[in-house]
Design an enzyme around this catalytic site. Structure first.
Site, PDB file in Angstrom:
ATOM      1  N   ARG A   1       7.541  28.023  73.725  1.00 28.40           N
ATOM      2  CA  ARG A   1       8.434  27.306  74.639  1.00 28.40           C
ATOM      3  C   ARG A   1       8.573  28.004  75.990  1.00 28.40           C
ATOM      4  O   ARG A   1       8.850  27.373  77.010  1.00 28.40           O
ATOM      5  CB  ARG A   1       9.820  27.183  73.976  1.00 28.40           C
TER       6      ARG A   1
ATOM      7  N   TYR B   1      16.073   9.026  95.383  1.00 28.17           N
ATOM      8  CA  TYR B   1      15.464   8.324  94.238  1.00 28.17           C
ATOM      9  C   TYR B   1      16.597   7.901  93.295  1.00 28.17           C
ATOM     10  O   TYR B   1      17.401   8.738  92.866  1.00 28.17           O
ATOM     11  CB  TYR B   1      14.491   9.303  93.563  1.00 28.17           C
TER      12      TYR B   1
ATOM     13  N   ASP C   1      13.437  16.890  97.249  1.00 20.90           N
ATOM     14  CA  ASP C   1      12.441  16.154  96.473  1.00 20.90           C
ATOM     15  C   ASP C   1      11.268  15.907  97.418  1.00 20.90           C
ATOM     16  O   ASP C   1      11.347  15.094  98.334  1.00 20.90           O
ATOM     17  CB  ASP C   1      13.055  14.845  95.953  1.00 20.90           C
TER      18      ASP C   1
ATOM     19  N   LYS D   1       3.182  11.684  89.945  1.00 19.69           N
ATOM     20  CA  LYS D   1       2.624  10.900  91.048  1.00 19.69           C
ATOM     21  C   LYS D   1       1.279  11.483  91.488  1.00 19.69           C
ATOM     22  O   LYS D   1       0.297  11.320  90.805  1.00 19.69           O
ATOM     23  CB  LYS D   1       3.642  10.827  92.188  1.00 19.69           C
TER      24      LYS D   1
END
Ligand SMILES: *Cc1c(COP(=O)(O)O)cnc(C)c1O
Length: 391
Positions: free
Chosen positions: A57, A110, A182, A207
């Site tokens: 992890r 967003y 962002d 993206k």
């Protein structure tokens, strides 16, 4: 080293992997040690910030390959990978707030990031004020004693306002607030957030980094000063991403520079063509001279991606549906940044709070893919004919 070269060499260590060009895909949970001393040394190294394998992890050479390449390209200190772009946004914020704090978020943010602020943050006693994306230095008037984070996104991914990030960062730092950005629209290539005062930069890797419309991933990159808080938050909350997805993201990254240049060229061509169409009210693309903050884009950005919007002249819902429903090359759906063209209707007036948005000229957002632009224009032309016929 230029970005085109960095994209090829960053985060890769073939010498540690039999000379194999790409990093290995490590599926890992347990990591075995041959002695107590070795185990304790590994944990001491990790506490000092070294990239050592201690538990699946926490990180593996697979995740470090992507993280180190993104950190290098964005110009930050270190990067943490997250299982989606939205997870990257929510963790970037929550790493720097506590109960009783106040944060400032651009009204062009967003929308799912806004929903995170309105639900999870609110529940934990963090208050959000939304601000006009064009506010610049005026942000000073909204800062309170308990303001700890200023969240920016430039341009907004539906409405494309450009923010004066250096002006906002200057004010934020005078008040000790963390500037989060962002940076998905420009990708790590076309905007260098840390050169403009940003402390924490987010990529929805889903993206352009992935680029092939298949993997969900996010990254958060920080300055050295802000890294311990971000890394602690990610580890304490158990953030980890699947190695196959991480591998695909780092593979996508290797071709980002050639893809992005083509997205930019195709999108500017189509944006200019749309400006001359009689059905179009206006085009919202920061690289066009007609864009109200074109100068900010020119000053701070190194290029433009394939995502922009345009507004139709006022028309009926039926006419707009006739346009959208009859396109063949433009798929209708969310997300963007893949190789293919997409189109979607959006209504920012439905969620804005600090500013108003006049929706009488319907907003259409497009992602321009890697198809031939002539074919895309022919597709849009045919759609406009359907729009006219339904009007
Ligand atoms: C898509 C997107 C996100 C979220 O990314 P996911 O991987 O879809 O969760 C965040 N910010 C912006 C600007 C986006 O376009």
């Amino acid at each position: 080293m230029k970005d085109e070269t960095k994209i090829v060499v960053s985060g890769r260590n073939p010498e540690d992997n039999f000379g194999i060009v790409n990093p290995p895909v490590y599926h890992a949970s347990t990591v075995l040690y041959s002695s107590l001393a070795e185990l304790q040394q590994a944990h001491r190294d990790r506490a000092e910030g070294k990239q050592v394998v201690t538990y699946g992890r926490i990180g593996t050479p697979t995740s470090w390959s992507l993280e180190n390449a993104v950190a290098d390209l964005e110009g930050g200190y270190r990067t943490q990978v997250f299982p989606s772009g939205l997870a990257a946004c929510s963790f970037a914020i929550q790493a720097f707030v506590k109960s009783g704090d106040h944060i400032l978020v651009t009204d062009s943010v967003y929308n799912p990031t806004r929903q995170f602020c309105e639900t999870v943050l609110k529940k934990f006693g963090v208050q959000t004020t939304y601000y006009d994306p064009l506010i610049g230095k005026g942000i000073a008037e909204l800062i309170q004693d308990n303001t700890t984070v200023i969240f920016t996104e430039s341009p907004g991914s539906q409405t494309f306002e450009m923010q004066d990030i250096p002006a906002i960062a200057e004010i934020a730092h005078q008040h000790g607030a963390v500037v989060i950005m962002d940076n998905t629209w420009a990708s790590p290539l076309f905007y260098k957030p840390f050169e403009h005062g940003v402390d924490v930069s987010i990529q929805a890797g889903t993206k352009y980094i992935v680029g092939h419309s298949d993997v969900m991933i996010g990254t958060v990159t920080t300055t050295e000063k802000h890294w311990p808080a971000l890394q602690a938050a990610a580890n304490q909350m158990g953030q980890t991403s699947g190695p196959d997805d991480v591998y695909l993201a780092q593979r996508g990254l290797r071709t980002l520079s050639v893809r992005l240049k083509q997205h930019m060229e195709n999108a500017i061509k189509i944006a200019k063509w749309l400006e001359d169409r009689p059905e179009v009210h206006s085009v919202l693309h920061p690289a066009l001279e007609s864009h109200p903050q074109h100068d900010l884009w020119k000053r701070d950005f190194l290029g433009a991606s394939g995502l922009f919007s345009f507004r139709l002249k006022a028309c009926s819902k039926e006419a707009m549906a006739a346009f959208l429903d009859n396109l063949e090359l433009f798929g209708m759906g969310y997300s963007w940044g893949g190789y293919e063209s997409l189109i979607i209707y959006a209504d920012p007036s439905s969620y804005r709070t600090a500013t108003t948005w006049d929706n009488s000229n319907p907003l259409i957002r497009v992602h321009i893919g890697l198809e031939d632009p002539e074919d895309l224009m022919a597709d849009l032309s045919a759609g406009f004919e359907k729009l006219a016929a339904a009007s």
